[in-house]
Design a protein around this motif. Structure first.
Motif, mmCIF file in Angstrom:
data_model
loop_
_atom_site.group_PDB
_atom_site.id
_atom_site.type_symbol
_atom_site.label_atom_id
_atom_site.label_comp_id
_atom_site.label_asym_id
_atom_site.label_seq_id
_atom_site.Cartn_x
_atom_site.Cartn_y
_atom_site.Cartn_z
ATOM 1 N N ARG A 31 0.841 -1.274 0.030
ATOM 2 C CA ARG A 31 0.138 -0.148 -0.034
ATOM 3 C C ARG A 31 0.687 1.214 -0.031
ATOM 4 N N ASN A 32 2.083 0.930 0.678
ATOM 5 C CA ASN A 32 2.733 2.189 0.737
ATOM 6 C C ASN A 32 3.555 2.736 -0.332
ATOM 7 N N ALA A 36 3.039 6.001 -2.839
ATOM 8 C CA ALA A 36 4.107 6.586 -3.269
ATOM 9 C C ALA A 36 4.516 6.839 -4.884
ATOM 10 N N THR A 37 4.029 5.571 -5.567
ATOM 11 C CA THR A 37 4.235 5.749 -6.983
ATOM 12 C C THR A 37 3.379 6.533 -7.675
ATOM 13 N N TYR A 61 12.917 5.351 -3.893
ATOM 14 C CA TYR A 61 11.840 5.052 -2.833
ATOM 15 C C TYR A 61 11.587 3.704 -2.572
ATOM 16 N N ARG A 62 11.739 2.739 -3.346
ATOM 17 C CA ARG A 62 11.535 1.546 -3.305
ATOM 18 C C ARG A 62 12.867 0.908 -2.462
ATOM 19 N N LYS A 63 14.018 1.614 -2.730
ATOM 20 C CA LYS A 63 15.180 1.116 -1.984
ATOM 21 C C LYS A 63 15.016 1.572 -0.697
ATOM 22 N N LEU A 69 13.979 2.739 5.913
ATOM 23 C CA LEU A 69 14.084 4.005 6.061
ATOM 24 C C LEU A 69 12.674 4.910 6.225
ATOM 25 N N ILE A 70 11.888 4.612 5.732
ATOM 26 C CA ILE A 70 10.449 5.474 5.635
ATOM 27 C C ILE A 70 9.535 4.832 6.786
#
Length: 220
Positions: A31-32, A36-37, A61-63, A69-70
């Motif tokens: 979902r995140n 984000a995408t 963002y995926r990395k 990190l998120i």
């Protein structure tokens, strides 16, 4: 003997696929990433950035998501940071202020996310060439073409001073433009150029002093 249970009403294959998709998309990480995408595509489209930039932003963002990190942080902050990093990597003259304004994120928070992104992922983004920013600032400030050409010459004169050229490229471009307007007697204030470059007048004055000293040294 083996007892085989036969469902009185077997679930159709299409329904099974739909249920599987729902279960996958309901996972927090999925979902995140999906949210984000969508936001990355929206911001990149609003900024007029190519799909390659959006794709690279989604990669960053995926990395970051994989490295946790998120976790506990805002999605929008890392979206802005990922887009800004992708722009810097491709030497696209977009400021973090532009990205934050379009993404609806506070600049200090996005800057913090950006530092986390490049620090934890050990990324060294290239320094944006200040020459690329002169035309952009000139267009915003309504400055003539001949002033931009003179600003390019000023920057070329101090290009050997690595201490200066390593500074914020936007401020350097703004300072060179202001010096060019002074030389050519064009009535443009520091505030107008600083606003067009989206930098502070204090930073502009510091770089003006640096470039002026470097020009004086080169003439000796």
């Amino acid at each position: 003997s083996v007892y085989v249970h036969r469902a009185s009403c077997p679930i159709p294959v299409n329904r099974l696929r739909k249920l599987n998709a729902m279960s996958v998309s309901s996972a927090p990480v999925s979902r995140n990433l999906k949210k984000a995408t969508w936001e990355i595509n929206r911001v990149c489209s609003a900024l007029g950035l190519a799909w390659q930039v959006a794709e690279r932003s989604a990669y960053f963002y995926r990395k970051a998501l994989q490295k946790s990190l998120i976790k506990g942080r805002s999605i929008s902050g890392f979206v802005a940071a990922s887009i800004y990093l992708a722009c810097k990597e491709r030497m696209i003259p977009r400021t973090i202020d532009e990205v934050c304004r379009t993404a609806g994120v506070d600049r200090p928070f996005a800057t913090h996310c950006y530092k986390i992104l490049i620090g934890e992922m050990r990324i060294e983004p290239p320094i944006t060439n200040p020459f690329r920013n002169i035309a952009k600032i000139s267009a915003k400030a309504g400055i003539e073409e001949r002033v931009s050409r003179r600003a390019m010459e000023i920057l070329s004169s101090v290009a050997s001073h690595t201490a200066i050229m390593g500074k914020n490229p936007l401020v350097l471009a703004a300072a060179a433009l202001y010096l060019a307007t002074v030389e050519l007697k064009i009535d443009v204030t520091k505030t107008i150029i600083a606003d067009a470059a989206e930098v502070s007048t204090i930073s502009l004055r510091k770089r003006l002093a640096d470039i002026t000293r470097a020009l004086e040294d080169s003439q000796k």
